[in-house]
Design an enzyme around this catalytic site. Structure first.
Site, PDB file in Angstrom:
ATOM      1  N   TYR A 143     -56.118  39.955   2.305  1.00  0.00           N
ATOM      2  CA  TYR A 143     -57.054  39.949   3.442  1.00  0.00           C
ATOM      3  C   TYR A 143     -56.360  40.319   4.754  1.00  0.00           C
ATOM      4  CZ  TYR A 143     -60.301  37.492   0.327  1.00  0.00           C
ATOM      5  OH  TYR A 143     -61.121  37.139  -0.723  1.00  0.00           O
ATOM      6  N   LYS A 194     -51.464  37.391 -10.934  1.00  0.00           N
ATOM      7  CA  LYS A 194     -51.664  38.443 -11.944  1.00  0.00           C
ATOM      8  C   LYS A 194     -50.325  39.161 -12.124  1.00  0.00           C
ATOM      9  CE  LYS A 194     -55.125  40.306 -13.356  1.00  0.00           C
ATOM     10  NZ  LYS A 194     -55.630  40.322 -14.750  1.00  0.00           N
ATOM     11  N   ASP A 227     -57.386  35.803 -14.189  1.00  0.00           N
ATOM     12  CA  ASP A 227     -58.614  36.011 -14.966  1.00  0.00           C
ATOM     13  C   ASP A 227     -58.775  34.920 -16.023  1.00  0.00           C
ATOM     14  OD1 ASP A 227     -56.325  37.136 -16.022  1.00  0.00           O
ATOM     15  OD2 ASP A 227     -57.333  38.797 -17.011  1.00  0.00           O
ATOM     16  N   ASP A 251     -59.831  32.238  -3.082  1.00  0.00           N
ATOM     17  CA  ASP A 251     -61.186  32.348  -2.539  1.00  0.00           C
ATOM     18  C   ASP A 251     -62.196  32.262  -3.682  1.00  0.00           C
ATOM     19  OD1 ASP A 251     -63.278  32.840  -0.875  1.00  0.00           O
ATOM     20  OD2 ASP A 251     -62.696  34.872  -0.316  1.00  0.00           O
ATOM     21  N   ASP A 255     -64.375  28.622  -4.999  1.00  0.00           N
ATOM     22  CA  ASP A 255     -65.845  28.591  -5.012  1.00  0.00           C
ATOM     23  C   ASP A 255     -66.366  28.273  -6.409  1.00  0.00           C
ATOM     24  OD1 ASP A 255     -66.151  29.065  -2.357  1.00  0.00           O
ATOM     25  OD2 ASP A 255     -67.525  30.749  -2.593  1.00  0.00           O
TER      26      ASP A 255
END
Ligand code: NAD
Length: 372
Positions: A143, A194, A227, A251, A255
């Protein structure tokens, strides 16, 4: 006489002030009966500040935020200010605080109280007694990494660019927060990246592993690809204690994890800044829900996320784990009696407003502690 510790209360907009007014009764009880020796200052923030001072947060308030030991934040925002410039919107206040205080580690517990296990979209048998904590890096990663932007190539093709970028110190400081938190919990950290396809993930894994070996041999460390972590959070969320991850994956995963609990009005969070030389660190505690303008002023908001945010403050800023657990147990017991605010009501339970819910929880805290 002044206290050595200071709390800044920023109630904000919408349901923020009406919830904070009630939660203050619990804060004050801990000051009166549990030796919580803190001075409390209050300031306007968000739309409330905009109306009085013309800005969502004044420089003096940011300065004050730097000086205190912990900030108890409500919520900011209201559709009535949706037309103003971005830097004047109420939400700019929380963004400014995060930036100015370098609040780099976001801690989000996802805890399911037995009485609310049916509120989750997952079957109760998978989520009852769930208690995990996601530690997300919040000021680095994709970000904020450069180069970034949208450019047009000579052949007219446009391309968008963002850069995932993490340095050793950035990874170390957020991993430390996770290891420290694990020591106050079940002693297990799962680091998520990852590393199979991203160099930044590979470095992340190396740095977290070295830190654990050098400084946290008592904490168990495992690694998981992001994942797979998303899948495991739905398949068997109770396998986790603390998850530490970067900004983007955090993020998404936080959630996802919050919805395992099924109720926005129940979820607290903490955001921590760097450790200072004197051993203190900036820390902001807030519910994850917003200002809920649709129910503001009606006295029906669920205060539990705000109360649990205060419990996190006791645990992480004031090292008062026993007091934090006292609050959590009181909430659990009150929910078990069938008392509910409107957002978490189910058939056969009794609906109460913000004030009655807080009074019941405070009464239970008094009963459990035998004080007050
Ligand atoms: P919201 O979280 O305010 O509300 C979403 C829904 O959940 C609403 O129906 C609301 O009534 C309900 N809800 C939220 N908290 C509740 C509680 N404690 N008890 C009972 N019900 C509750 O999200 P939104 O409607 O998307 O946003 C409203 C405003 O809040 C916007 O201006 C947004 O920018 C702002 N916001 C602020 C923060 C923050 O201050 N950190 C976070 C999120 C949203």
């Amino acid at each position: 006489m002044t206290s050595s510790k200071k709390i800044l209360v920023l109630a904000g907009d919408g349901i923020g002030p009406e919830v904070m007014r009630e939660v203050a009764k619990i804060v004050n009880w801990f000051r009166a009966y549990r030796g919580l020796d803190v001075d409390i200052a209050e300031e306007l923030v968000g739309g409330a500040s905009l109306e009085v001072h013309g800005v969502p947060i004044r420089d003096e308030v940011i300065q004050r935020a730097h000086e205190v030991d912990a900030i108890l934040f409500g919520a900011v925002g209201d559709p009535k200010w949706a037309h103003v410039d971005f830097n004047l919107r109420p939400e700019a206040a929380i963004l400014a605080l995060r930036k100015e205080l370098d609040l780099f580690a976001n801690l989000r517990p996802a805890q399911v109280f037995d009485a609310l296990a049916d509120a989750s979209t997952l079957k109760a048998e998978y989520v009852s007694k769930l208690d995990l904590l996601i530690v997300r890096e919040t000021v680095g990663g994709i970000y904020f990494g450069t180069p970034r932007g949208i450019e047009t190539l000579p052949d007219g093709t446009r391309r968008g660019i963002n850069t995932e970028l993490y340095t050793t110190p950035e990874i170390e400081r957020v991993a430390r927060v996770a290891f420290d938190a694990a020591r106050k919990r079940q002693g297990h950290v799962c680091s998520v990246e990852k590393s199979n396809v991203m160099e930044s993930g590979l470095l992340w894994r190396e740095v977290v592993t070295s830190l654990q070996q050098a400084e946290y041999p008592d904490v168990t460390l495992t690694h998981m690809l992001a994942d797979n972590c998303a899948m495991q959070l739905v398949r068997n969320p109770r396998q986790f204690d603390v998850i530490v991850t970067g900004n983007l994956f955090g993020d998404l995963l936080s959630d996802l994890a919050s919805m395992l609990t099924g109720s926005l009005g129940m979820l607290p969070s903490a955001t921590l800044g760097p450790l200072k030389e004197d051993g203190r660190r900036a820390a902001l505690y807030e519910p994850i829900h917003g200002s809920a303008p649709d129910i503001a002023g009606q006295g029906i908001a669920n205060p539990i996320a705000q109360i649990l945010s205060f419990a996190m403050m006791l645990r992480y800023s004031f090292d008062r784990d026993e007091d934090a657990r006292l609050i959590e147990t009181a909430i659990e017991n009150i929910l078990n009696t069938g008392l509910r605010t409107a957002d978490i009501m189910t058939p056969g339970t009794a609906r109460v407003g913000t004030e009655v819910m807080v009074a019941a929880i405070l009464q239970e805290i008094k009963r459990l502690s035998g004080q007050g």
